[in-house]
Design a protein around this motif. Structure first.
Motif, mmCIF file in Angstrom:
data_model
loop_
_atom_site.group_PDB
_atom_site.id
_atom_site.type_symbol
_atom_site.label_atom_id
_atom_site.label_comp_id
_atom_site.label_asym_id
_atom_site.label_seq_id
_atom_site.Cartn_x
_atom_site.Cartn_y
_atom_site.Cartn_z
ATOM 1 N N THR A 1 0.834 -1.209 0.000
ATOM 2 C CA THR A 1 0.000 0.000 0.000
ATOM 3 C C THR A 1 0.863 1.252 0.000
ATOM 4 O O THR A 1 0.629 2.193 -0.771
ATOM 5 N N SER A 2 1.903 1.266 0.860
ATOM 6 C CA SER A 2 2.811 2.427 0.869
ATOM 7 C C SER A 2 3.524 2.567 -0.467
ATOM 8 O O SER A 2 3.723 3.680 -0.965
ATOM 9 N N GLY A 3 3.902 1.443 -1.043
ATOM 10 C CA GLY A 3 4.582 1.473 -2.338
ATOM 11 C C GLY A 3 3.707 2.105 -3.389
ATOM 12 O O GLY A 3 4.130 2.993 -4.145
ATOM 13 N N MET A 4 2.452 1.687 -3.421
ATOM 14 C CA MET A 4 1.523 2.161 -4.437
ATOM 15 C C MET A 4 1.189 3.638 -4.225
ATOM 16 O O MET A 4 1.099 4.408 -5.171
ATOM 17 N N LYS A 5 1.023 4.037 -2.946
ATOM 18 C CA LYS A 5 0.606 5.411 -2.648
ATOM 19 C C LYS A 5 1.759 6.401 -2.660
ATOM 20 O O LYS A 5 1.572 7.573 -2.973
ATOM 21 N N LYS A 6 2.932 5.949 -2.202
ATOM 22 C CA LYS A 6 4.012 6.910 -1.946
ATOM 23 C C LYS A 6 5.274 6.678 -2.764
ATOM 24 O O LYS A 6 5.836 7.589 -3.347
ATOM 25 N N TRP A 7 5.786 5.430 -2.765
ATOM 26 C CA TRP A 7 7.176 5.221 -3.182
ATOM 27 C C TRP A 7 7.384 5.023 -4.674
ATOM 28 O O TRP A 7 8.454 5.295 -5.186
ATOM 29 N N TYR A 8 6.355 4.486 -5.342
ATOM 30 C CA TYR A 8 6.535 4.185 -6.762
ATOM 31 C C TYR A 8 5.671 5.092 -7.626
ATOM 32 O O TYR A 8 4.469 5.203 -7.401
ATOM 33 N N SER A 9 6.271 5.705 -8.626
ATOM 34 C CA SER A 9 5.467 6.458 -9.588
ATOM 35 C C SER A 9 4.855 5.490 -10.597
ATOM 36 O O SER A 9 3.791 5.743 -11.144
ATOM 37 N N SER A 10 5.526 4.373 -10.842
ATOM 38 C CA SER A 10 4.938 3.330 -11.680
ATOM 39 C C SER A 10 5.641 2.005 -11.410
ATOM 40 O O SER A 10 6.810 1.983 -11.009
ATOM 41 N N TYR A 11 4.918 0.927 -11.599
ATOM 42 C CA TYR A 11 5.549 -0.385 -11.474
ATOM 43 C C TYR A 11 4.779 -1.402 -12.305
ATOM 44 O O TYR A 11 3.634 -1.157 -12.717
ATOM 45 N N LYS A 12 5.433 -2.515 -12.546
ATOM 46 C CA LYS A 12 4.789 -3.629 -13.236
ATOM 47 C C LYS A 12 5.283 -4.916 -12.597
ATOM 48 O O LYS A 12 6.481 -5.058 -12.331
ATOM 49 N N THR A 13 4.368 -5.836 -12.331
ATOM 50 C CA THR A 13 4.705 -7.127 -11.745
ATOM 51 C C THR A 13 4.359 -8.212 -12.750
ATOM 52 O O THR A 13 3.272 -8.180 -13.332
#
Lengths: 107, 107
Positions: free
Chosen positions: A82-94
């Protein structure tokens, strides 16, 4: 130190996580280190490789899909996601991938 | 710039190449850049993501195993592989994996 994961013979699973960080990195490093530690304690965990420059790539290896599903739903990991999605990453792909073959040098 | 590969909906293949460099990096950067350029011209190529610190991880994405096999046997790529094995890498591991699912944010 050799940072290449010592995985068993295939088949096994890889979770390829590619990401760009946002400007807000408060708390990121400690949580990232904790997640590696916590992942390593999970059933089915086989190893992890992680590198970051402008792009970050973390590949974790698992015995099966059920282990990956359980890790995704781990309570402490969910808070980090949740923190990653809200704060730390501007974009990601899994990407969830079945490793069918591997080879190495030196073997 | 977003360096995350814009791959189509699964299934497709990932080649995960993890490596440690040796002391001898003469000619490495130019060849690595050329291989990315050359890979992108191959049939079945879908994208590539690459990061290097102490460990290097390059993930290339392909439509199918036959495209991967042809790329591995490309003459110019074979010369680069030989130099990599003899000179540039102290160790590496290649994993061929079928991407079954992926998800991203922002979608």
């Amino acid at each position: 130190m050799n940072l290449i994961a010592k995985t068993p013979a295939p088949p096994y699973y890889a979770v390829i996580f590619s990401s760009h960080q946002s400007e807000d990195s408060a708390g990121y490093a400690a949580t990232a280190a904790r997640m590696v530690e916590l992942a390593a304690e999970q059933p089915g965990f086989l190893g992890v490789e992680s590198v970051r420059e402008e792009l970050g790539i973390t590949v974790s290896y698992w015995t099966d899909l059920e282990s990956i599903r359980r890790w995704k739903q781990n309570a402490e990991h969910r808070m980090a996601q949740t923190s990653g999605m809200k704060k730390w990453y501007s974009s990601y792909k899994t990407r969830i991938a079945l490793v069918e073959r591997d080879y190495e040098n030196p073997a």
